[in-house]
Design a protein around this motif. Structure first.
Motif, PDB file in Angstrom:
ATOM      1  N   UNK A  36      52.863 127.875   2.454  1.00  0.00           N
ATOM      2  CA  UNK A  36      52.752 127.055   3.467  1.00  0.00           C
ATOM      3  C   UNK A  36      52.149 125.549   2.993  1.00  0.00           C
ATOM      4  N   UNK A  37      51.301 125.899   1.724  1.00  0.00           N
ATOM      5  CA  UNK A  37      50.821 124.446   1.139  1.00  0.00           C
ATOM      6  C   UNK A  37      51.994 123.878   0.269  1.00  0.00           C
ATOM      7  N   UNK A  38      53.106 124.726  -0.142  1.00  0.00           N
ATOM      8  CA  UNK A  38      54.236 124.023  -0.696  1.00  0.00           C
ATOM      9  C   UNK A  38      55.126 123.237   0.517  1.00  0.00           C
ATOM     10  N   UNK A  39      55.039 123.623   1.596  1.00  0.00           N
ATOM     11  CA  UNK A  39      55.623 123.080   2.632  1.00  0.00           C
ATOM     12  C   UNK A  39      55.031 121.595   2.738  1.00  0.00           C
ATOM     13  N   UNK A  40      53.747 121.569   2.926  1.00  0.00           N
ATOM     14  CA  UNK A  40      52.999 120.566   3.302  1.00  0.00           C
ATOM     15  C   UNK A  40      53.088 119.184   1.949  1.00  0.00           C
ATOM     16  N   UNK A  41      53.120 120.102   0.712  1.00  0.00           N
ATOM     17  CA  UNK A  41      53.294 119.040  -0.423  1.00  0.00           C
ATOM     18  C   UNK A  41      54.550 118.444  -0.404  1.00  0.00           C
ATOM     19  N   UNK A  42      55.495 119.103  -0.254  1.00  0.00           N
ATOM     20  CA  UNK A  42      56.878 118.597  -0.276  1.00  0.00           C
ATOM     21  C   UNK A  42      57.077 117.368   0.957  1.00  0.00           C
ATOM     22  N   UNK A  43      56.730 117.863   2.181  1.00  0.00           N
ATOM     23  CA  UNK A  43      56.718 116.693   3.151  1.00  0.00           C
ATOM     24  C   UNK A  43      55.877 115.484   2.918  1.00  0.00           C
ATOM     25  N   UNK A  44      54.986 115.820   2.238  1.00  0.00           N
ATOM     26  CA  UNK A  44      54.018 114.619   1.919  1.00  0.00           C
ATOM     27  C   UNK A  44      54.388 113.883   0.506  1.00  0.00           C
ATOM     28  N   UNK A  45      54.769 114.529  -0.534  1.00  0.00           N
ATOM     29  CA  UNK A  45      55.222 113.912  -1.761  1.00  0.00           C
ATOM     30  C   UNK A  45      56.504 113.235  -1.752  1.00  0.00           C
ATOM     31  N   UNK A  46      57.423 113.334  -0.855  1.00  0.00           N
ATOM     32  CA  UNK A  46      58.686 112.685  -0.978  1.00  0.00           C
ATOM     33  C   UNK A  46      58.515 111.239  -0.365  1.00  0.00           C
ATOM     34  N   UNK A  47      57.725 111.206   0.867  1.00  0.00           N
ATOM     35  CA  UNK A  47      57.538 109.889   1.401  1.00  0.00           C
ATOM     36  C   UNK A  47      56.657 109.058   0.607  1.00  0.00           C
ATOM     37  N   UNK A  48      55.775 109.603  -0.306  1.00  0.00           N
ATOM     38  CA  UNK A  48      54.827 108.906  -1.283  1.00  0.00           C
ATOM     39  C   UNK A  48      55.651 108.170  -2.208  1.00  0.00           C
ATOM     40  N   UNK A  49      57.068 108.931  -2.721  1.00  0.00           N
ATOM     41  CA  UNK A  49      57.642 108.214  -3.615  1.00  0.00           C
ATOM     42  C   UNK A  49      58.285 107.144  -2.954  1.00  0.00           C
ATOM     43  N   UNK A  50      58.450 106.712  -1.510  1.00  0.00           N
ATOM     44  CA  UNK A  50      58.826 105.344  -1.133  1.00  0.00           C
ATOM     45  C   UNK A  50      57.592 104.442  -1.217  1.00  0.00           C
ATOM     46  N   UNK A  51      56.487 104.895  -0.871  1.00  0.00           N
ATOM     47  CA  UNK A  51      55.499 104.063  -0.592  1.00  0.00           C
ATOM     48  C   UNK A  51      54.808 103.581  -1.872  1.00  0.00           C
ATOM     49  N   UNK A  52      55.064 104.102  -3.044  1.00  0.00           N
ATOM     50  CA  UNK A  52      54.366 103.606  -4.201  1.00  0.00           C
ATOM     51  C   UNK A  52      55.298 102.646  -4.919  1.00  0.00           C
ATOM     52  N   UNK A  53      56.451 102.371  -4.318  1.00  0.00           N
ATOM     53  CA  UNK A  53      57.257 101.293  -4.883  1.00  0.00           C
ATOM     54  C   UNK A  53      56.593  99.856  -5.176  1.00  0.00           C
ATOM     55  N   UNK A  54      55.969  99.475  -4.176  1.00  0.00           N
ATOM     56  CA  UNK A  54      55.309  98.363  -4.372  1.00  0.00           C
ATOM     57  C   UNK A  54      54.015  97.981  -5.504  1.00  0.00           C
ATOM     58  N   UNK A  55      53.680  99.240  -5.755  1.00  0.00           N
ATOM     59  CA  UNK A  55      52.460  99.331  -6.741  1.00  0.00           C
ATOM     60  C   UNK A  55      53.433  99.491  -8.039  1.00  0.00           C
ATOM     61  N   UNK A  56      54.271 100.159  -8.104  1.00  0.00           N
ATOM     62  CA  UNK A  56      54.957 100.151  -9.299  1.00  0.00           C
ATOM     63  C   UNK A  56      55.670  98.802  -9.669  1.00  0.00           C
ATOM     64  N   UNK A  57      56.251  98.131  -8.853  1.00  0.00           N
ATOM     65  CA  UNK A  57      56.778  96.828  -8.913  1.00  0.00           C
ATOM     66  C   UNK A  57      55.749  95.829  -9.808  1.00  0.00           C
ATOM     67  N   UNK A  58      54.517  95.766  -8.992  1.00  0.00           N
ATOM     68  CA  UNK A  58      53.516  94.834  -9.673  1.00  0.00           C
ATOM     69  C   UNK A  58      52.994  95.601 -10.980  1.00  0.00           C
ATOM     70  N   UNK A  59      53.077  96.772 -11.126  1.00  0.00           N
ATOM     71  CA  UNK A  59      52.659  97.196 -12.430  1.00  0.00           C
ATOM     72  C   UNK A  59      53.446  96.830 -13.380  1.00  0.00           C
ATOM     73  N   UNK A  60      54.913  97.094 -13.236  1.00  0.00           N
ATOM     74  CA  UNK A  60      56.027  96.849 -14.159  1.00  0.00           C
ATOM     75  C   UNK A  60      55.925  94.975 -14.476  1.00  0.00           C
ATOM     76  N   UNK A  61      55.575  94.075 -13.486  1.00  0.00           N
ATOM     77  CA  UNK A  61      55.624  92.721 -13.746  1.00  0.00           C
ATOM     78  C   UNK A  61      54.440  92.512 -14.523  1.00  0.00           C
ATOM     79  N   UNK A  62      53.288  93.437 -14.571  1.00  0.00           N
ATOM     80  CA  UNK A  62      52.169  92.703 -15.483  1.00  0.00           C
ATOM     81  C   UNK A  62      52.219  93.427 -16.902  1.00  0.00           C
ATOM     82  N   UNK A  63      53.094  94.690 -16.962  1.00  0.00           N
ATOM     83  CA  UNK A  63      53.702  95.460 -18.252  1.00  0.00           C
ATOM     84  C   UNK A  63      54.523  94.452 -18.864  1.00  0.00           C
ATOM     85  N   UNK A  64      55.473  93.848 -18.370  1.00  0.00           N
ATOM     86  CA  UNK A  64      56.391  92.926 -18.722  1.00  0.00           C
ATOM     87  C   UNK A  64      55.590  91.856 -19.400  1.00  0.00           C
ATOM     88  N   UNK A  65      54.611  91.226 -18.579  1.00  0.00           N
ATOM     89  CA  UNK A  65      53.742  90.126 -19.324  1.00  0.00           C
ATOM     90  C   UNK A  65      53.036  90.594 -20.655  1.00  0.00           C
TER      91      UNK A  65
END
Length: 391
Positions: A78-107
């Motif tokens: 059941x922990x695996x069920x909770x992890x899957x339900x949580x981890x996949x939406x986290x992949x959508x939410x982290x886009x803005x952070x990765x976009x900011x990180x990539x911009x700084x890394x490019x600089x």
């Protein structure tokens, strides 16, 4: 081997791995909607598979063990069920952070190129491939080791496939998420190492001639110190410019690393929490098997193998993630030791002023990795922190 020329090309293996498991990050708007649609399909398919698996569990397709074993087994399930339900939406939410990180890394990459430092994109690209291949091999071994002990005799093949997927898909999500996070940690460590090596080239002290001996030697050569050649002045100016550039890049690396830490914070929090809970419960269960004989001798060997494999899986995650984060933090902090060695009375006032500003910057902006701010990711997470008091 493919020769990446940009940051986006360099991270292609990690992006593809995330996209395959349903946690991909796309830059274009069209790709964003495709990514979300594919992730939703993966999530729905997994929910359907889990429903079928629970039905089969209710029909006793899986082997019945002791009550403690059942609690541990169902806890992981059941922990695996909770992890899957949580981890996949986290992949959508982290886009803005990765976009900011990539911009700084490019600089940072532009500044590093101007300073004459190697980009090492090919090495970083190769390291991702090696890590992902290693993960794939471990993942396959993990499935094979646990396969025999998961089913009773006579279980249909389609049931085995469904339950095997239900158990191991969340493990794949965790592996990909951890590899993606460790890639950016490794990237930060490599860049901090390059900056530190550049600063070491300016060192004039040696083990035979440390700084305090050089200061005492100035008393005998005081008159000569007033005769400064044009070449020495030019070298001092170059060192000042280099120190200023390193200071700026170092700060941008700190900020970009924090952005990547924020992007993976929720995933790492889930990963560390689940690992700690399962390691504790599985070790207790293994103790019961070895010392109290809660299962028969014939079944103990068959039952202990999956338990040990799960313990090794979660323990390795904790050790590797915390060790890599600690090494990156130490490398960033080593910059302070180097610039303190560069602070000499023989250097120019501008150079020493840059060192003082750099030192203040390091104090105000230390590099620390956290799991959403709940706890730090370093060696203290593994062995605790020892505080020494002066007698």
């Amino acid at each position: 081997m493919f020769e990446p020329k940009t940051v986006h090309e360099m991270v292609t293996p990690v992006l593809m791995a995330n996209a395959i498991v349903g946690m991909g990050i796309w830059s274009s708007n069209r790709g964003k909607f495709l990514n979300i649609a594919y992730s939703l399909i993966c999530l729905v398919m997994y929910c359907v598979v889990m429903k079928l698996s629970i039905e089969y569990l209710g029909n006793h397709y899986l082997p019945k063990v002791t009550s403690l074993g059942n609690y541990t087994f169902y806890g992981i399930f059941y922990a695996n069920i909770c992890l899957t339900v949580c981890l996949i939406p986290c992949g959508w939410l982290r886009k803005k952070y990765m976009k900011a990180a990539i911009m700084r890394i490019a600089m940072c990459e532009k500044s590093l190129e101007q300073m004459g430092l190697e980009k090492n994109y090919r090495k970083l690209y190769r390291n991702q491939l090696i890590a992902l291949i290693f993960v794939a091999v471990i993942f396959i071994v993990f499935i094979v080791v646990n396969y025999d002990g998961m089913f009773v005799e006579g279980t249909p093949l389609h049931v085995k496939i469904i339950i095997t997927f239900a158990f191991n898909y969340p493990v794949g999500l965790l592996y990909v998420s951890d590899v993606s996070f460790l890639h950016w940690v490794s990237y930060a460590k490599i860049r901090f190492t390059q900056l530190n090596n550049l600063l070491r080239l300016m060192l004039t002290t040696t083990p035979d001639s440390p700084q305090h001996k050089r200061v005492l030697k100035m008393k005998d050569e005081w008159d000569k110190s007033f005769v400064a050649s044009t070449q020495e002045d030019s070298k001092s100016k170059n060192n000042t410019d280099t120190m200023r550039a390193v200071k700026q890049v170092h700060l941008e690396l700190i900020k970009s690393t924090r952005c990547t830490n924020d992007a993976f914070g929720i995933q790492i929090l889930f990963s560390m929490t689940v690992s700690f809970v399962f390691i504790t419960s599985l070790l207790y269960y293994a103790y019961k098997i070895f010392w109290q004989d809660i299962v028969s001798r014939e079944k103990s060997q068959k039952e202990i193998i999956p338990v040990i494999s799960w313990i090794l899986f979660y323990s390795s995650k904790v050790l590797i993630i915390n060790h890599m984060c600690a090494m990156a933090s130490v490398e960033a902090a080593n910059t302070g030791d180097i610039i303190c060695e560069l602070y000499e009375p023989t250097t120019s006032k501008e150079f020493r002023a840059e060192i003082r500003d750099f030192t203040l910057q390091l104090i105000q902006n230390p590099l620390t990795f956290t799991a959403c701010g709940f706890f730090n990711l370093d060696h203290t997470f593994i062995h605790g922190k020892r505080t020494q008091y002066a007698e």
